[in-house]
Design an enzyme around this catalytic site. Sequence first.
Site, PDB file in Angstrom:
ATOM      1  N   MET A  33       0.712  -1.093   0.030  1.00 34.33           N
ATOM      2  CA  MET A  33      -0.145  -0.042  -0.026  1.00 34.33           C
ATOM      3  C   MET A  33       0.673   1.014   0.163  1.00 34.33           C
ATOM      4  O   MET A  33       0.117   2.783   0.309  1.00 34.33           O
ATOM      5  CB  MET A  33      -0.990  -0.075   1.277  1.00 34.33           C
ATOM      6  CG  MET A  33      -2.187  -0.799   1.305  1.00 34.33           C
ATOM      7  SD  MET A  33      -3.378  -0.440   2.279  1.00 34.33           S
ATOM      8  CE  MET A  33      -2.984  -0.131   3.520  1.00 34.33           C
ATOM      9  N   HIS A  40       9.018  -3.685   3.189  1.00 35.70           N
ATOM     10  CA  HIS A  40       8.685  -3.389   1.822  1.00 35.70           C
ATOM     11  C   HIS A  40       9.776  -3.980   0.919  1.00 35.70           C
ATOM     12  O   HIS A  40       9.500  -5.000   0.290  1.00 35.70           O
ATOM     13  CB  HIS A  40       8.319  -2.094   0.798  1.00 35.70           C
ATOM     14  CG  HIS A  40       6.613  -2.192   1.861  1.00 35.70           C
ATOM     15  ND1 HIS A  40       6.287  -0.637   2.764  1.00 35.70           N
ATOM     16  CD2 HIS A  40       5.550  -2.233   1.687  1.00 35.70           C
ATOM     17  CE1 HIS A  40       5.742  -0.620   3.609  1.00 35.70           C
ATOM     18  NE2 HIS A  40       4.868  -1.676   2.711  1.00 35.70           N
ATOM     19  N   ALA A 151       6.059 -11.765   7.193  1.00 31.82           N
ATOM     20  CA  ALA A 151       5.523 -12.000   8.086  1.00 31.82           C
ATOM     21  C   ALA A 151       4.707 -10.932   9.363  1.00 31.82           C
ATOM     22  O   ALA A 151       3.723 -11.943  10.464  1.00 31.82           O
ATOM     23  CB  ALA A 151       6.675 -13.245   8.910  1.00 31.82           C
ATOM     24  N   LYS A 152       4.763  -9.942   9.299  1.00 29.14           N
ATOM     25  CA  LYS A 152       4.618  -8.764  10.591  1.00 29.14           C
ATOM     26  C   LYS A 152       3.076  -8.848  10.650  1.00 29.14           C
ATOM     27  O   LYS A 152       1.795  -9.189  11.369  1.00 29.14           O
ATOM     28  CB  LYS A 152       4.875  -7.615   9.535  1.00 29.14           C
ATOM     29  CG  LYS A 152       4.345  -6.456  11.236  1.00 29.14           C
ATOM     30  CD  LYS A 152       4.663  -5.088  10.650  1.00 29.14           C
ATOM     31  CE  LYS A 152       3.633  -4.494  10.322  1.00 29.14           C
ATOM     32  NZ  LYS A 152       2.832  -4.252  10.708  1.00 29.14           N
ATOM     33  N   SER A 189       4.654   1.263   7.796  1.00 28.45           N
ATOM     34  CA  SER A 189       4.092   2.963   7.354  1.00 28.45           C
ATOM     35  C   SER A 189       3.776   3.661   8.183  1.00 28.45           C
ATOM     36  O   SER A 189       3.477   5.534   8.479  1.00 28.45           O
ATOM     37  CB  SER A 189       3.226   3.050   6.214  1.00 28.45           C
ATOM     38  OG  SER A 189       3.806   1.777   4.718  1.00 28.45           O
TER      39      SER A 189
END
Length: 283
Positions: A33, A40, A151-152, A189
Amino acid sequence: MQIVRDVAGVRAAIAEARAAASSPLRVGLVPTMGAFHEGHLSLIRAARTSCDLVVVWLFVNPTQFNDAADLTSYPRDEARDAELAAAGGADLLFAPDVAEVYPDGHATTITVSGIADVLEGAHRPGHFAGVATVVAKMLNMVQPNVAFFGAKDAQQVAVVRRMITDLNLPVALEVCPTVREPDGLAMSSRNVRLNPDQRRRAAALSRGLSAAKAAVDQGERSATSLTTIIAAVLAADGLSAEYIAVVDPSTFVPIDELDGRALLALAVPVGPVRLIDNLEVAP
């Protein structure tokens, strides 16, 4: 790196690459996103290592937000994200607008029962229906060989895995480790919205998980004891969890006593931000 905005464009670009390849092309997809951070970028690098063509999906999906303010405040900087994606090795940045993903008359939603109804699903009604629907659309638009997730977002991964299995979608799922800051805070983020004091206290999430893991390593098997340990670490920094859970990593069914792999999961409001984290443990 090429930037495409519509389904026809991304399919044409992938078809062209497949036609030009001398052997079957392995296409990797990295769903995001935006508001890129090292987490990322680690997914993009993983895709670059194992795939011939790397597609990065950039779309802030409105249907997975159950809080309008959270959607409005979600950080966006496409120009920066495009630079980072290109530097990380992406071949295509697929950045559709809302109308491309949800055209007029869109009336189909995918729900995953059971696993999507607990923890995040219970605290964010409709969230996983939005996730499952947009991921299914994304996989159909791009038709990758493999999709890379972090995995978060462990429950999201479990929901997507269940959906892929149930719908016989021809894609492999690659789950990459959580990337953390030096103090242990899982990269997100939303972390940029924390002020310095909130940012300092947010590290208690990973400290709590680590303390519980240490207890498991020392012989603790009671889920109640593990959640108490985590809650105490949070409380020392003035934090209180929305939930702390010990669940089966695949089904998210609660575990009372550990006799195999277990996932410690929590969600904690820190100032204006709701943070999640998890850690897998095993006796």
